[in-house]
Design a protein around this motif. Sequence first.
Motif: not given
Lengths: 372, 120
Positions: A7-19
């Motif tokens: 998804v377009p927010l992939h990097d943001l999710h990782l930055e936010l610590g998402a699993k």
Amino acid sequence: MTELGRVPLHDLHLELGAKMVPFAGYEMPVQYPLGVMKEHLHCRARAGLFDVSHMGQVILRGEDAAAALERLVPQDVTGLGEGRQRYAFFTSDAGGLLDDLMVANRGDHLLLVVNAACKEADIAHMRDALEPAGVSVEPVEDRALLALQGPEAEAVLAGLNEAARDMRFMDVADMELAGAPCWVSRSGYTGEDGFEISVPVAAAEPLARALLEHEAVAPIGLGARDSLRLEAGLCLYGHDIDETTSPVEAALTWAVQMARRSGGAREGGFPGAERVLREITQGTDRRRVGLKPQGRAPMREGVALYDREEGGAQVGQVTSGGFGPSVGGPVAMGYVPAAMSDPGTALWGEVRGKRLPVEVAPLPFVPANFKR
Amino acid sequence: MKYTEEHEWLRVEDDVVVVGITEYAAEQLGDVVFVELPEVGQTVSKDDECVVIESVKAASDILAPIDGEVTEVNEALVEDPGKVNEDPTGDAWFFKLKAADPSQMDELMDEAAYNDFIGD
């Protein structure tokens, strides 16, 4: 194995610590460091930001788009006012459910939002039926989809554009947010007030960051999305509804407007109409209900239901179940015989070989908090 | 402390072995919402399923790490399963065992081996 979409927010999710987990062909955030329970409670208390960009956005364009779509769904689409949205579903020839969706009247076109796992089949289904009628079916590939949900969603979004305050439940509008031309609806999948925002891919991350900057907003993953919608009594396609369940069995009769029912102005005329209209008047043998386990043990999807503590044949099955953080205990939905569908009916669910008491309960488990 | 590949810890206190799950396991499970404990007096064999633990995500079992007899269970977890996330290696022990064969403990990992095992 096919490659998972991002998804377009992939990097943001990782930055936010998402699993991240695979879901309907995409890598999606199932939870952030806050955890499912706190994310759920935060959304009900304040506001949560969800990335639902895996879902399919499809534009239908053509003079008779609404009438043409009515040949695939039992909803009143031609009567849907400009700037309004409603819940709909594609039915099969046998009267089962092919997918559920949202349809919005955006003036010169309809905008549909369909389930990620069904979107390719839905698009093919619509192309077959609608293109010969002169209606173009245009998948929207250049937009992300975000949902902002919770009691503070209005105040947060109004901080970016005051027009958010003027919308009521199921309104749709064009709105500039963080400099980007967005398509906004006042709707969601949590039982809370909130907005769903279609945003150009390039603007998705700046918009998400602008929303997350607000102290009321936390990012929420698919885990809490599931418990929120379950408490709200909303169906998850592929679990609570599918091709083997009819709209009436699924307790979705409310979503079939009078115009399409027997005696209505545009009665029938959708796949499986004979069965669906008959069931609306005559009822069905089984029905989707809320289920409240009486103990602490969650009753999850697949749990067999019985009408007695020992012996007897299985009478039904749980289709969604787990722990409801706002309820503070287990909650579930499932199918039971119509004769056992009244709230308060005592049943038993078999968990790890033991039959545990469960009661038929009214839905939703948590009152809806929409701005009507 | 000793550790199993099932992410349990074992601590010897006097003549009993206290059993719980590791922080790593608690974090992987997510918010724990339901705990079902064995019966006091129950005899268990290594790898018997003796605790059911459900998180917001899924149900899992805790296996008996060694043979023995259950001497005490932590009833507080039934009332407040969230303790498992708050203090997995302290307050949130699950049960105490009288070991049938204490030498079974020797086969388990020590802390360094467990940390290697989880890739810490």
